[in-house]
Each structure stands twice: as structure tokens, then as C-alpha cells.
Write an enzyme that holds these catalytic residues in place. Structure first.
Site, PDB file in Angstrom:
ATOM      1  N   GLN A 101      -1.295   7.596   7.758  1.00 25.17           N
ATOM      2  CA  GLN A 101      -0.304   8.654   7.781  1.00 25.17           C
ATOM      3  C   GLN A 101       0.830   8.056   7.173  1.00 25.17           C
ATOM      4  O   GLN A 101       1.552   9.279   6.429  1.00 25.17           O
ATOM      5  CB  GLN A 101       0.367   8.823   9.169  1.00 25.17           C
ATOM      6  CG  GLN A 101      -0.845   9.509  10.304  1.00 25.17           C
ATOM      7  CD  GLN A 101      -1.309  10.668   9.707  1.00 25.17           C
ATOM      8  OE1 GLN A 101      -0.530  11.714   9.387  1.00 25.17           O
ATOM      9  NE2 GLN A 101      -2.427  10.790   9.511  1.00 25.17           N
ATOM     10  N   SER A 124       0.830  -1.151  -0.048  1.00 24.95           N
ATOM     11  CA  SER A 124      -0.025  -0.088   0.115  1.00 24.95           C
ATOM     12  C   SER A 124       0.932   1.307   0.094  1.00 24.95           C
ATOM     13  O   SER A 124       0.616   2.345  -0.639  1.00 24.95           O
ATOM     14  CB  SER A 124      -0.892  -0.135   1.176  1.00 24.95           C
ATOM     15  OG  SER A 124      -0.324   0.013   2.562  1.00 24.95           O
ATOM     16  N   HIS A 166       9.263   2.979   8.400  1.00 20.74           N
ATOM     17  CA  HIS A 166       9.093   2.342   9.508  1.00 20.74           C
ATOM     18  C   HIS A 166       7.763   2.632  10.350  1.00 20.74           C
ATOM     19  O   HIS A 166       7.740   3.946  10.666  1.00 20.74           O
ATOM     20  CB  HIS A 166      10.438   2.327  10.434  1.00 20.74           C
ATOM     21  CG  HIS A 166      10.571   1.268  11.570  1.00 20.74           C
ATOM     22  ND1 HIS A 166      10.791   0.097  11.382  1.00 20.74           N
ATOM     23  CD2 HIS A 166      10.253   1.540  12.851  1.00 20.74           C
ATOM     24  CE1 HIS A 166      10.708  -0.317  12.550  1.00 20.74           C
ATOM     25  NE2 HIS A 166      10.137   0.341  13.423  1.00 20.74           N
ATOM     26  N   ASP A 201      16.856   0.124  11.074  1.00 16.59           N
ATOM     27  CA  ASP A 201      16.006   1.104  11.468  1.00 16.59           C
ATOM     28  C   ASP A 201      16.846   2.216  12.092  1.00 16.59           C
ATOM     29  O   ASP A 201      16.425   2.865  13.105  1.00 16.59           O
ATOM     30  CB  ASP A 201      14.861   0.676  12.180  1.00 16.59           C
ATOM     31  CG  ASP A 201      14.232  -0.297  11.699  1.00 16.59           C
ATOM     32  OD1 ASP A 201      13.955  -0.491  10.257  1.00 16.59           O
ATOM     33  OD2 ASP A 201      13.679  -1.424  12.327  1.00 16.59           O
ATOM     34  N   THR A 238      20.980   3.312   6.321  1.00 22.81           N
ATOM     35  CA  THR A 238      22.341   3.036   6.854  1.00 22.81           C
ATOM     36  C   THR A 238      22.557   1.681   7.207  1.00 22.81           C
ATOM     37  O   THR A 238      21.603   0.844   7.407  1.00 22.81           O
ATOM     38  CB  THR A 238      22.794   4.149   7.834  1.00 22.81           C
ATOM     39  OG1 THR A 238      22.109   3.859   9.188  1.00 22.81           O
ATOM     40  CG2 THR A 238      22.842   5.608   7.441  1.00 22.81           C
TER      41      THR A 238
HETATM   42  C1  GAR Z   1       4.105  -0.670   6.601  1.00 30.57           C
HETATM   43  O1  GAR Z   1       3.370  -0.430   7.877  1.00 30.57           O
HETATM   44  C2  GAR Z   1       5.555  -0.296   6.809  1.00 30.57           C
HETATM   45  O2  GAR Z   1       5.786   0.658   7.507  1.00 30.57           O
HETATM   46  C3  GAR Z   1       5.912  -1.758   7.375  1.00 30.57           C
HETATM   47  O3  GAR Z   1       5.298  -2.649   6.755  1.00 30.57           O
HETATM   48  C4  GAR Z   1       4.085  -2.278   6.460  1.00 30.57           C
HETATM   49  C5  GAR Z   1       3.840  -2.359   4.863  1.00 30.57           C
HETATM   50  O4  GAR Z   1       2.619  -2.280   4.394  1.00 30.57           O
HETATM   51  N1  GAR Z   1       7.335  -1.628   7.188  1.00 30.57           N
HETATM   52  C6  GAR Z   1       8.127  -2.360   8.482  1.00 30.57           C
HETATM   53  O5  GAR Z   1       7.934  -3.014   9.437  1.00 30.57           O
HETATM   54  C7  GAR Z   1       9.759  -2.394   7.976  1.00 30.57           C
HETATM   55  N2  GAR Z   1      10.381  -3.052   9.098  1.00 30.57           N
HETATM   56  P1  GAR Z   1       2.711  -2.305   2.869  1.00 30.57           P
HETATM   57  O6  GAR Z   1       3.253  -3.269   2.001  1.00 30.57           O
HETATM   58  O7  GAR Z   1       0.816  -2.030   2.814  1.00 30.57           O
HETATM   59  O8  GAR Z   1       3.105  -0.853   2.359  1.00 30.57           O
END
Ligand code: GAR
Length: 198
Positions: free
Chosen positions: A175, A15, A111, A147, A143
Site C-alpha cells: 500500500q 522500495s 510512516h 511522525d 514538522t
Molecule cells: C517503510 O515501511 C517505511 O514506511 C518505513 O521504513 C520502510 C522503508 O522501506 N519508515 C519508517 O519506519 C520511518 N519511521 P523501503 O526502504 O523499502 O522504502
């Protein structure tokens, strides 16, 4: 200034990737060149293809934990696509310092926490367990440390009484869909001033 090419790496529904794709239009300083996944079943791949963006898959599983060997394949489609910027968007593999160094200063990650709080997984449950009154999401430069890296933007979300991890995650994700495009637009124009939302 010429437009920047952006490769987006995903592992799941994508998404955030879709919100980035939709944002890169008109006078935006970047265009998508590739959506790449380590998971052939990632729902985001079909969404990217439907949006007319090139897709590729490099499955991590045949490499049996040999991260360098996996990344040696992962980097190929990114280079071939001519990516100037790499956006990690729900890409759930930890990357080695060697891979990260190839994209120093031009790889971003989103993140789901207000970094430096809650690096790693289960961020929403951890924020609730800690009794935090606010939570949110962060976009940062990647980096070698997980995270970590310079913050490029944050969006805050108020924690409500009775919140569950899933409910909180859904409000944070809303958000994320605003924050990541806002950061990418600024970053692609050469501006690393942090975006603050919420
Ligand atoms: C999101 O909430 C993103 O911030 C998280 O995975 C989800 C992916 O959703 N990322 C992490 O946790 C990275 N460590 P999406 O596939 O619908 O964008």
C-alpha cells in the site's frame, strides 16, 4: 507550471523511493533530482543510480550523535541539487527542528501506521499486540515533532487472523508503494487534499 525537483532521503532498501522514481514520468508535475542516504550500504543507492538519478551519501556515524553537525552536511547536496520538495522514504534518522524548518511545507514522510497511532518504531507488532482489526500507512508533512504534521494521505490494510509483524508489514508496504506516489503527484501540483486508499 514548471516541474518541481524532488530529493528522496533513504536509509535502506528504498522500495518506496523506487516507486516514487517510477511515478515521476510523463505529465507528472515533478522529477527526481537526488537520492541521498545516511548509509553508504543502503541497497536503494544502486537502484537509484540504475535509474539514472544522482546519488549522494552523508554518513551520520562520524558525527557521534551531533545531529546539528550531521544535518549541516546533509543539507548541502539537497540544496546543490535544487530540491523543491524533500521526500523521506525509510530515512531512519530523527531530524532537528532546525533542519525541518528549512523545508517547512515541502518535506514529506511515509510512516508504516495509521497516524496518530504508533509513532516511532515496531508499528506492525504494536498494532497486532493491540488487537487492531485495521492497520496501514500514512504520508504526512514533516514538522519538528516525530511522525506528526498534517496528514496528506492514508491507506488502510485489514489485519488477518494469525498475522505476523512481517506478513502485515509486507501488505502495508504494498500500500505504501501506491500511497506515496499518489500523494506526491497531488502535492507537487499544489494540492494538499488528503489521499485516501483502501
Ligand atoms: C517503510 O515501511 C517505511 O514506511 C518505513 O521504513 C520502510 C522503508 O522501506 N519508515 C519508517 O519506519 C520511518 N519511521 P523501503 O526502504 O523499502 O522504502
Amino acid at each position: 507550471m514548471s516541474q518541481k525537483n524532488v530529493a528522496i532521503l533513504i536509509s535502506g532498501g528504498g522500495s518506496n523511493m523506487v516507486s516514487l522514481l517510477e511515478s515521476m514520468a510523463g505529465d507528472h508535475p515533478a522529477r527526481p533530482c537526488l537520492v541521498l542516504s545516511n548509509n553508504a550500504d543502503a541497497g536503494g543507492l544502486a537502484k537509484a543510480a540504475a535509474a539514472g538519478v544522482a546519488t549522494a551519501v552523508v554518513d551520520h556515524r562520524p558525527f557521534h550523535g551531533d545531529r546539528e553537525a550531521f544535518e549541516a552536511e546533509l543539507v548541502k547536496p539537497i540544496i546543490k541539487a535544487g530540491a523543491d520538495i524533500v521526500c523521506l522514504a525509510g530515512f531512519m534518522r530523527v531530524l532537528t527542528a532546525g533542519f525541518v524548518s528549512q523545508f517547512e511545507g515541502r518535506m514529506l514522510n511515509i510512516h508504516p501506521s495509521l497516524l496518530p497511532k504508533y509513532k516511532g518504531l515496531h508499528t506492525h507488532a504494536r498494532a497486532l499486540e493491540a488487537g487492531d482489526t485495521e492497520h496501514g500507512c500514512t504520508v504526512h508533512e514533516v514538522t519538528p515533532l516525530l511522525d506528526d504534521g498534517p496528514l496528506l494521505g492514508q491507506a488502510r490494510v485489514l489485519v488477518k487472523p494469525g498475522d505476523t509483524p512481517d506478513g502485515l508489514a509486507a501488505r502495508v508496504l504494498e500500500q505504501e508503494h501506491k500511497l506515496y506516489p499518489a500523494v506526491l503527484r497531488r502535492f507537487a501540483a499544489g494540492d494538499k487534499t488528503p489521499v485516501v486508499l483502501g
